[in-house]
Design a protein around this motif. Structure first.
Motif, PDB file in Angstrom:
ATOM      1  N   GLY A 169       0.827  -1.202   0.000  1.00  7.21           N
ATOM      2  CA  GLY A 169       0.000   0.000   0.000  1.00  7.21           C
ATOM      3  C   GLY A 169       0.859   1.248   0.000  1.00  7.21           C
ATOM      4  O   GLY A 169       2.062   1.201   0.274  1.00  7.21           O
ATOM      5  N   GLN A 170       0.232   2.374  -0.325  1.00  6.67           N
ATOM      6  CA  GLN A 170       0.940   3.653  -0.279  1.00  6.67           C
ATOM      7  C   GLN A 170       1.286   4.023   1.156  1.00  6.67           C
ATOM      8  O   GLN A 170       2.352   4.575   1.436  1.00  6.67           O
ATOM      9  CB  GLN A 170       0.074   4.752  -0.892  1.00  6.67           C
ATOM     10  CG  GLN A 170      -0.209   4.595  -2.370  1.00  6.67           C
ATOM     11  CD  GLN A 170      -1.216   5.631  -2.855  1.00  6.67           C
ATOM     12  OE1 GLN A 170      -2.047   6.102  -2.095  1.00  6.67           O
ATOM     13  NE2 GLN A 170      -1.145   5.969  -4.124  1.00  6.67           N
ATOM     14  N   LEU A 171       0.354   3.764   2.066  1.00  6.69           N
ATOM     15  CA  LEU A 171       0.525   4.058   3.486  1.00  6.69           C
ATOM     16  C   LEU A 171       0.396   2.747   4.247  1.00  6.69           C
ATOM     17  O   LEU A 171      -0.565   2.005   4.050  1.00  6.69           O
ATOM     18  CB  LEU A 171      -0.533   5.050   3.969  1.00  6.69           C
ATOM     19  CG  LEU A 171      -0.587   6.396   3.243  1.00  6.69           C
ATOM     20  CD1 LEU A 171      -1.811   7.179   3.672  1.00  6.69           C
ATOM     21  CD2 LEU A 171       0.675   7.197   3.507  1.00  6.69           C
ATOM     22  N   VAL A 172       1.366   2.454   5.106  1.00  5.61           N
ATOM     23  CA  VAL A 172       1.351   1.190   5.841  1.00  5.61           C
ATOM     24  C   VAL A 172       1.467   1.499   7.336  1.00  5.61           C
ATOM     25  O   VAL A 172       2.423   2.160   7.774  1.00  5.61           O
ATOM     26  CB  VAL A 172       2.502   0.265   5.405  1.00  5.61           C
ATOM     27  CG1 VAL A 172       2.406  -1.066   6.148  1.00  5.61           C
ATOM     28  CG2 VAL A 172       2.454   0.033   3.897  1.00  5.61           C
ATOM     29  N   PHE A 173       0.492   1.028   8.101  1.00 10.78           N
ATOM     30  CA  PHE A 173       0.439   1.279   9.535  1.00 10.78           C
ATOM     31  C   PHE A 173       0.330  -0.043  10.290  1.00 10.78           C
ATOM     32  O   PHE A 173       0.081  -1.094   9.704  1.00 10.78           O
ATOM     33  CB  PHE A 173      -0.761   2.160   9.882  1.00 10.78           C
ATOM     34  CG  PHE A 173      -0.794   3.470   9.147  1.00 10.78           C
ATOM     35  CD1 PHE A 173       0.151   4.445   9.412  1.00 10.78           C
ATOM     36  CD2 PHE A 173      -1.766   3.733   8.194  1.00 10.78           C
ATOM     37  CE1 PHE A 173       0.141   5.662   8.743  1.00 10.78           C
ATOM     38  CE2 PHE A 173      -1.803   4.945   7.514  1.00 10.78           C
ATOM     39  CZ  PHE A 173      -0.844   5.906   7.790  1.00 10.78           C
ATOM     40  N   ALA A 174       0.484   0.041  11.605  1.00 10.49           N
ATOM     41  CA  ALA A 174       0.310  -1.142  12.451  1.00 10.49           C
ATOM     42  C   ALA A 174      -0.193  -0.706  13.811  1.00 10.49           C
ATOM     43  O   ALA A 174       0.106   0.396  14.288  1.00 10.49           O
ATOM     44  CB  ALA A 174       1.623  -1.908  12.607  1.00 10.49           C
ATOM     45  N   SER A 175      -0.967  -1.584  14.435  1.00  8.74           N
ATOM     46  CA  SER A 175      -1.264  -1.382  15.848  1.00  8.74           C
ATOM     47  C   SER A 175       0.055  -1.420  16.611  1.00  8.74           C
ATOM     48  O   SER A 175       0.958  -2.194  16.261  1.00  8.74           O
ATOM     49  CB  SER A 175      -2.189  -2.491  16.365  1.00  8.74           C
ATOM     50  OG  SER A 175      -3.458  -2.441  15.769  1.00  8.74           O
ATOM     51  N   PRO A 176       0.198  -0.590  17.651  1.00  6.01           N
ATOM     52  CA  PRO A 176       1.464  -0.544  18.391  1.00  6.01           C
ATOM     53  C   PRO A 176       1.603  -1.718  19.356  1.00  6.01           C
ATOM     54  O   PRO A 176       1.616  -1.559  20.577  1.00  6.01           O
ATOM     55  CB  PRO A 176       1.384   0.799  19.118  1.00  6.01           C
ATOM     56  CG  PRO A 176      -0.074   1.023  19.317  1.00  6.01           C
ATOM     57  CD  PRO A 176      -0.755   0.422  18.114  1.00  6.01           C
ATOM     58  N   SER A 177       1.691  -2.920  18.802  1.00  2.00           N
ATOM     59  CA  SER A 177       1.882  -4.129  19.594  1.00  2.00           C
ATOM     60  C   SER A 177       2.989  -4.951  18.953  1.00  2.00           C
ATOM     61  O   SER A 177       3.237  -4.857  17.746  1.00  2.00           O
ATOM     62  CB  SER A 177       0.589  -4.951  19.662  1.00  2.00           C
ATOM     63  OG  SER A 177       0.237  -5.462  18.390  1.00  2.00           O
ATOM     64  N   LEU A 202      -4.713   2.925  16.476  1.00  2.00           N
ATOM     65  CA  LEU A 202      -5.035   1.528  16.176  1.00  2.00           C
ATOM     66  C   LEU A 202      -4.641   0.589  17.307  1.00  2.00           C
ATOM     67  O   LEU A 202      -4.574  -0.632  17.113  1.00  2.00           O
ATOM     68  CB  LEU A 202      -4.341   1.098  14.875  1.00  2.00           C
ATOM     69  CG  LEU A 202      -4.717   1.893  13.622  1.00  2.00           C
ATOM     70  CD1 LEU A 202      -3.986   1.340  12.408  1.00  2.00           C
ATOM     71  CD2 LEU A 202      -6.233   1.876  13.391  1.00  2.00           C
ATOM     72  N   ARG A 203      -4.401   1.130  18.505  1.00  2.00           N
ATOM     73  CA  ARG A 203      -4.049   0.267  19.627  1.00  2.00           C
ATOM     74  C   ARG A 203      -5.246  -0.588  20.036  1.00  2.00           C
ATOM     75  O   ARG A 203      -6.404  -0.222  19.828  1.00  2.00           O
ATOM     76  CB  ARG A 203      -3.563   1.098  20.815  1.00  2.00           C
ATOM     77  CG  ARG A 203      -4.635   1.975  21.429  1.00  2.00           C
ATOM     78  CD  ARG A 203      -4.045   2.936  22.457  1.00  2.00           C
ATOM     79  NE  ARG A 203      -5.087   3.770  23.063  1.00  2.00           N
ATOM     80  CZ  ARG A 203      -5.556   4.894  22.534  1.00  2.00           C
ATOM     81  NH1 ARG A 203      -5.090   5.327  21.367  1.00  2.00           N
ATOM     82  NH2 ARG A 203      -6.496   5.594  23.155  1.00  2.00           N
ATOM     83  N   VAL A 231      -1.754  -3.429   9.637  1.00  2.00           N
ATOM     84  CA  VAL A 231      -1.707  -4.671  10.408  1.00  2.00           C
ATOM     85  C   VAL A 231      -2.263  -4.331  11.778  1.00  2.00           C
ATOM     86  O   VAL A 231      -1.631  -3.598  12.552  1.00  2.00           O
ATOM     87  CB  VAL A 231      -0.272  -5.217  10.506  1.00  2.00           C
ATOM     88  CG1 VAL A 231      -0.261  -6.528  11.285  1.00  2.00           C
ATOM     89  CG2 VAL A 231       0.320  -5.417   9.111  1.00  2.00           C
ATOM     90  N   ALA A 232      -3.454  -4.818  12.065  1.00  2.00           N
ATOM     91  CA  ALA A 232      -4.193  -4.317  13.226  1.00  2.00           C
ATOM     92  C   ALA A 232      -4.687  -5.460  14.110  1.00  2.00           C
ATOM     93  O   ALA A 232      -5.013  -6.550  13.629  1.00  2.00           O
ATOM     94  CB  ALA A 232      -5.385  -3.471  12.765  1.00  2.00           C
ATOM     95  N   GLU A 233      -4.753  -5.168  15.397  1.00  2.00           N
ATOM     96  CA  GLU A 233      -5.251  -6.135  16.368  1.00  2.00           C
ATOM     97  C   GLU A 233      -6.652  -6.626  15.987  1.00  2.00           C
ATOM     98  O   GLU A 233      -7.443  -5.864  15.404  1.00  2.00           O
ATOM     99  CB  GLU A 233      -5.280  -5.500  17.755  1.00  2.00           C
ATOM    100  CG  GLU A 233      -3.916  -5.262  18.366  1.00  2.00           C
ATOM    101  CD  GLU A 233      -3.224  -6.551  18.771  1.00  2.00           C
ATOM    102  OE1 GLU A 233      -3.911  -7.576  18.958  1.00  2.00           O
ATOM    103  OE2 GLU A 233      -1.990  -6.540  18.898  1.00  2.00           O
TER     104      GLU A 233
END
Length: 205
Positions: free
Chosen positions: A59-67, A87-88, A151-153
């Protein structure tokens, strides 16, 4: 003929811009296997499964839950993800670190209230309603046309799904989010379409 949006001679040939969000649930770890309100590293099976799906999503923007498990899942998939506090996972107060069956055995009435009322937070942490509000604001604030991978919980994926389809908060408990699956949202103007539960790395029909 290409549709024309706008009026007058200066109108441009454009179509409405669709935002696409792919939510990836983390691979397995011990806490997920035990239904424990805790984080922790991926286990050997989880690392192996995530590594096998490396390169399956971008993806253009890639995020994750902080775990740790979400960060390790992103890394195993070959993604460089920015951890986002929005996204916690839901804050579980004094239940943190415990298994659900342990809490149910010691505080059955509190667990029953938590399961029945999205506004309840008998553990002293965050209610499910607060979780829904937090992640919903993040989703609706995404820029038009963004291509996002997160990538999320599992509870975050559930809450985002409920928000996206405009369902009552209680629907949260009727959604299963399996490890290492993709939930895909597409839409604009806070109106979303949902495609859920695709095993990561499988081909779309």
């Amino acid at each position: 003929m290409v549709p024309r949006y706008g009026t007058g001679p200066a109108a441009t040939l454009e179509s409405p811009v669709t935002t696409r969000v792919t939510l990836i649930s983390p691979a397995l770890n011990t806490a997920l296997r035990e239904a424990r309100f805790a984080d922790g590293p991926l286990d050997e099976a989880g690392l192996r499964q995530a590594g096998a799906a490396r390169g399956a999503v971008a993806g253009q923007l890639v995020f994750a839950s902080p775990s740790l498990r979400c960060e390790q899942t992103a890394e195993a998939l070959g993604l460089v993800a920015e951890p986002l506090p929005e996204l916690r996972t839901c804050a579980m107060g004094r239940w943190g670190g415990m298994r659900l069956d342990e809490v149910a055995a010691t505080e059955p009435q509190a667990v029953a209230a938590w399961l029945a009322d999205p506004a309840a937070a008998p553990h002293g942490g965050e209610s499910l309603q607060e979780l829904h509000t937090r992640v919903g604001r993040w989703l609706d604030a995404l820029a038009d046309g963004a291509r996002v991978v997160a990538v999320a919980e599992p509870d975050v994926v559930r809450a985002l799904t409920v928000h996206a389809i405009g369902a009552p908060a209680g629907v949260f408990w009727r959604i299963d989010v399996l490890p290492l699956t993709a939930t895909e949202l597409s839409g604009r103007d806070a109106r979303w379409n949902l495609r859920g539960g695709r095993p990561l790395g499988s081909a779309s029909p």
